[in-house]
Scaffold this motif. Structure first.
Motif, PDB file in Angstrom:
ATOM      1  N   ARG A  54       0.814  -1.176   0.080  1.00 52.38           N
ATOM      2  CA  ARG A  54       0.156   0.073   0.006  1.00 52.38           C
ATOM      3  C   ARG A  54       0.869   1.331  -0.021  1.00 52.38           C
ATOM      4  O   ARG A  54       0.436   2.343  -0.432  1.00 52.38           O
ATOM      5  CB  ARG A  54      -0.944  -0.041   1.249  1.00 52.38           C
ATOM      6  N   GLN A  55       1.930   1.189   0.528  1.00 44.50           N
ATOM      7  CA  GLN A  55       2.987   2.347   0.668  1.00 44.50           C
ATOM      8  C   GLN A  55       3.720   2.297  -0.715  1.00 44.50           C
ATOM      9  O   GLN A  55       4.987   3.182  -0.838  1.00 44.50           O
ATOM     10  CB  GLN A  55       3.896   2.078   2.009  1.00 44.50           C
ATOM     11  N   GLY A  56       3.641   1.561  -1.864  1.00 46.34           N
ATOM     12  CA  GLY A  56       4.308   1.676  -2.879  1.00 46.34           C
ATOM     13  C   GLY A  56       5.333   0.787  -3.132  1.00 46.34           C
ATOM     14  O   GLY A  56       6.321   0.859  -4.123  1.00 46.34           O
ATOM     15  N   CYS A  57       5.719  -0.276  -2.112  1.00 47.56           N
ATOM     16  CA  CYS A  57       6.822  -1.105  -2.295  1.00 47.56           C
ATOM     17  C   CYS A  57       6.422  -2.428  -2.919  1.00 47.56           C
ATOM     18  O   CYS A  57       5.043  -2.625  -3.130  1.00 47.56           O
ATOM     19  CB  CYS A  57       7.317  -1.243  -0.690  1.00 47.56           C
ATOM     20  N   ASP A  79      -3.097 -12.346  -3.624  1.00 48.66           N
ATOM     21  CA  ASP A  79      -3.211 -12.010  -4.804  1.00 48.66           C
ATOM     22  C   ASP A  79      -3.992 -10.631  -4.783  1.00 48.66           C
ATOM     23  O   ASP A  79      -3.453  -9.677  -5.785  1.00 48.66           O
ATOM     24  CB  ASP A  79      -3.836 -12.776  -5.802  1.00 48.66           C
ATOM     25  N   ALA A  80      -5.056 -10.406  -4.192  1.00 46.29           N
ATOM     26  CA  ALA A  80      -5.838  -9.378  -4.317  1.00 46.29           C
ATOM     27  C   ALA A  80      -4.890  -8.141  -3.828  1.00 46.29           C
ATOM     28  O   ALA A  80      -5.198  -6.755  -4.232  1.00 46.29           O
ATOM     29  CB  ALA A  80      -7.086  -9.426  -3.420  1.00 46.29           C
ATOM     30  N   TYR A  81      -4.014  -8.126  -2.886  1.00 53.35           N
ATOM     31  CA  TYR A  81      -3.397  -7.086  -2.307  1.00 53.35           C
ATOM     32  C   TYR A  81      -2.173  -6.743  -3.172  1.00 53.35           C
ATOM     33  O   TYR A  81      -1.276  -5.907  -2.927  1.00 53.35           O
ATOM     34  CB  TYR A  81      -2.865  -7.405  -0.981  1.00 53.35           C
ATOM     35  N   VAL A 297      -4.800   3.031  11.126  1.00 54.53           N
ATOM     36  CA  VAL A 297      -5.458   1.785  11.215  1.00 54.53           C
ATOM     37  C   VAL A 297      -6.166   1.243  12.448  1.00 54.53           C
ATOM     38  O   VAL A 297      -7.383   0.685  12.216  1.00 54.53           O
ATOM     39  CB  VAL A 297      -4.303   0.733  11.116  1.00 54.53           C
ATOM     40  N   VAL A 298      -5.937   2.002  13.500  1.00 55.27           N
ATOM     41  CA  VAL A 298      -6.895   1.817  14.785  1.00 55.27           C
ATOM     42  C   VAL A 298      -8.295   2.356  14.576  1.00 55.27           C
ATOM     43  O   VAL A 298      -9.145   2.117  15.153  1.00 55.27           O
ATOM     44  CB  VAL A 298      -6.262   1.991  16.026  1.00 55.27           C
ATOM     45  N   ALA A 299      -8.298   3.235  13.737  1.00 56.74           N
ATOM     46  CA  ALA A 299      -9.574   4.010  13.430  1.00 56.74           C
ATOM     47  C   ALA A 299     -10.465   3.241  12.262  1.00 56.74           C
ATOM     48  O   ALA A 299     -11.460   3.977  11.774  1.00 56.74           O
ATOM     49  CB  ALA A 299      -9.294   5.415  13.110  1.00 56.74           C
ATOM     50  N   ARG A 300      -9.952   2.266  11.799  1.00 55.28           N
ATOM     51  CA  ARG A 300     -10.832   1.590  10.730  1.00 55.28           C
ATOM     52  C   ARG A 300     -10.914   0.170  10.893  1.00 55.28           C
ATOM     53  O   ARG A 300     -10.186  -0.523  11.874  1.00 55.28           O
ATOM     54  CB  ARG A 300      -9.753   1.528   9.427  1.00 55.28           C
ATOM     55  N   VAL A 301     -11.849  -0.351  10.314  1.00 54.47           N
ATOM     56  CA  VAL A 301     -12.060  -1.961  10.628  1.00 54.47           C
ATOM     57  C   VAL A 301     -11.144  -2.921   9.733  1.00 54.47           C
ATOM     58  O   VAL A 301     -10.782  -2.412   8.717  1.00 54.47           O
ATOM     59  CB  VAL A 301     -13.605  -2.196   9.765  1.00 54.47           C
ATOM     60  N   GLY A 302     -10.628  -3.877  10.616  1.00 59.12           N
ATOM     61  CA  GLY A 302      -9.665  -4.795   9.956  1.00 59.12           C
ATOM     62  C   GLY A 302      -8.309  -4.405  10.026  1.00 59.12           C
ATOM     63  O   GLY A 302      -7.951  -3.378  10.822  1.00 59.12           O
ATOM     64  N   CYS A 303      -7.584  -5.294   9.658  1.00 59.58           N
ATOM     65  CA  CYS A 303      -6.085  -4.793   9.852  1.00 59.58           C
ATOM     66  C   CYS A 303      -5.375  -4.737   8.284  1.00 59.58           C
ATOM     67  O   CYS A 303      -5.204  -3.602   8.027  1.00 59.58           O
ATOM     68  CB  CYS A 303      -5.387  -6.143  10.587  1.00 59.58           C
ATOM     69  N   ALA A 304      -5.254  -5.707   7.633  1.00 56.98           N
ATOM     70  CA  ALA A 304      -4.879  -5.564   6.138  1.00 56.98           C
ATOM     71  C   ALA A 304      -5.710  -4.765   5.238  1.00 56.98           C
ATOM     72  O   ALA A 304      -5.329  -3.819   4.807  1.00 56.98           O
ATOM     73  CB  ALA A 304      -4.854  -7.127   5.676  1.00 56.98           C
ATOM     74  N   PRO A 305      -7.100  -4.720   5.489  1.00 56.29           N
ATOM     75  CA  PRO A 305      -7.658  -3.831   4.691  1.00 56.29           C
ATOM     76  C   PRO A 305      -7.518  -2.487   5.104  1.00 56.29           C
ATOM     77  O   PRO A 305      -8.088  -1.372   4.210  1.00 56.29           O
ATOM     78  CB  PRO A 305      -9.236  -4.262   4.927  1.00 56.29           C
ATOM     79  N   ALA A 306      -7.221  -2.270   6.341  1.00 62.74           N
ATOM     80  CA  ALA A 306      -6.960  -0.982   6.958  1.00 62.74           C
ATOM     81  C   ALA A 306      -5.828  -0.279   6.663  1.00 62.74           C
ATOM     82  O   ALA A 306      -5.811   0.973   6.866  1.00 62.74           O
ATOM     83  CB  ALA A 306      -7.418  -0.838   8.287  1.00 62.74           C
ATOM     84  N   MET A 307      -4.815  -1.030   6.079  1.00 59.55           N
ATOM     85  CA  MET A 307      -3.446  -0.261   5.933  1.00 59.55           C
ATOM     86  C   MET A 307      -3.666   0.873   4.949  1.00 59.55           C
ATOM     87  O   MET A 307      -3.986   0.705   3.738  1.00 59.55           O
ATOM     88  CB  MET A 307      -2.736  -1.400   5.360  1.00 59.55           C
ATOM     89  N   PRO A 308      -3.091   2.132   5.339  1.00 60.00           N
ATOM     90  CA  PRO A 308      -3.254   3.251   4.434  1.00 60.00           C
ATOM     91  C   PRO A 308      -2.254   3.155   2.952  1.00 60.00           C
ATOM     92  O   PRO A 308      -1.036   2.512   3.132  1.00 60.00           O
ATOM     93  CB  PRO A 308      -3.027   4.336   5.242  1.00 60.00           C
ATOM     94  N   THR A 309      -2.849   3.872   1.952  1.00 62.92           N
ATOM     95  CA  THR A 309      -2.003   3.987   0.816  1.00 62.92           C
ATOM     96  C   THR A 309      -0.962   5.163   1.211  1.00 62.92           C
ATOM     97  O   THR A 309      -1.161   5.800   2.120  1.00 62.92           O
ATOM     98  CB  THR A 309      -2.938   4.308  -0.409  1.00 62.92           C
TER      99      THR A 309
END
Length: 325
Positions: A54-57, A79-81, A297-309
């Motif tokens: 998500r951070q471009g790496c 695959d989706a990530y 992330v702690v302000a969003r639902v989930g862990c992997a889905p919550a990772m910011p771009t």
């Protein structure tokens, strides 16, 4: 000692578990009262890989998943990530994938984790020897991978191969007591791993545990620098973090946020922190970017889905007052 400038390659090899997270839905629902759940990719190493992408790496995962529907769910999610799963092996028999049943609640948040006969602990030296280490910018692992054999031996073999290829070793302590036969064994193995690594991140409880005394965690972090590490981040929850380097140490605070849950912050921190170092940002700025990602992330639902771009993280930093160096 590896050259941290190698991180600029932005292509990371991550070893450790991928799992399925089931969240009681809607947010705020207790598990025992839930009638439906939402599924997401989980597992600390998979979460870190997702944060990096998500951070471009780029990120490649080395692990094992169960040869069943839950294991295939994890493969599809990788695959989706956009996480490379070339080196993820499916294992048959009675091995089962890591499964977490989690609540999106800040107070009294319950997390029930199923790790019986965990498939990721089946990772072997053979699995670790397949990647071409010269292709990568660094090796990243979490403490979970060290909790059982043959995974533990495989991880230490990965350290040897990474070091031979000149890769920096990045270690997230990630101590989970339920995975270990004893605290004494865990402390010994973590200390052994920490002594081999260039960048080490953990919280005050984890460093205190490694030191054998809750009051001596920061001393343990400092000792790791003295024994060869280049950066150690000692996280203190709401008190922020103390970062220790060979040039000295500094403290940073946290970004205020309206948290929904306590989970996922550590994985998000590490992903954004490493991505920032890979961009050539100073260590202090990298710590602040990791802290901001954790707050998101702690302000969003989930862990992997919550990772910011990267774009979302930049926008958050531009609009949210927070700590400075």
């Amino acid at each position: 000692m590896a050259d941290l400038a190698r991180l600029s390659g932005r292509n990371f090899l991550v070893i450790g578990r991928a799992g399925m997270d089931l969240y009681a839905d809607p947010p705020g629902t207790r598990t025992e009262e839930a009638t439906r759940f939402t599924a997401a990719l989980g597992g600390s190493s998979a979460n870190i890989a997702a944060a990096l992408v998500r951070q471009g790496c780029r990120a490649s995962l080395v692990t094992c998943v169960s040869d069943d529907a839950v294991g295939r769910f994890c493969l599809h999610q990788l695959d989706a990530y956009g996480i490379d799963r070339t080196h993820v092996r499916s294992v048959a028999g009675e091995a089962r994938n890591s499964l977490a049943v989690v609540e999106t609640r800040l107070e009294d948040c319950q997390s029930v984790i199923y790790r019986n006969n965990a498939a990721d602990f089946a990772m072997t030296v053979s699995d670790i020897e397949r990647p071409d280490y010269a292709r990568y910018a660094a090796l990243i692992t979490t403490g979970t991978v060290l909790a059982a054999e043959p995974s533990r031996a495989a991880a230490f073999r990965a350290f040897e191969l990474a070091r031979a290829a000149g890769l920096p070793l990045i270690f997230d302590v990630d101590y989970r007591p339920y995975s270990w036969p004893s605290a004494a064994m865990a402390a010994e193995v973590y200390s052994r791993a920490g002594a081999l690594c260039d960048v080490i991140v953990g919280n005050d409880v984890e460093f205190g545990f490694m030191a054998g005394d809750a009051e001596k965690g920061l001393d343990k972090a400092r000792s790791l620098i003295a024994s060869g590490a280049q950066i150690v981040v000692y996280k203190r929850g709401e008190k922020g973090a103390v970062t220790v380097t060979r040039d000295g140490e500094f403290a940073t605070g946290i970004f205020p946020t309206q948290a929904l849950k306590p989970t996922g912050a550590g994985d998000s921190f590490l992903g954004a922190f490493v991505a920032a170092l890979a961009e050539g940002r100073p260590v202090g700025e990298a710590v602040l970017r990791g802290s901001a990602a954790a707050a998101m992330v702690v302000a969003r639902v989930g862990c992997a889905p919550a990772m910011p771009t990267r774009t979302e993280l930049d926008a958050f930093l531009a609009t949210h007052p927070g700590p400075t160096l």
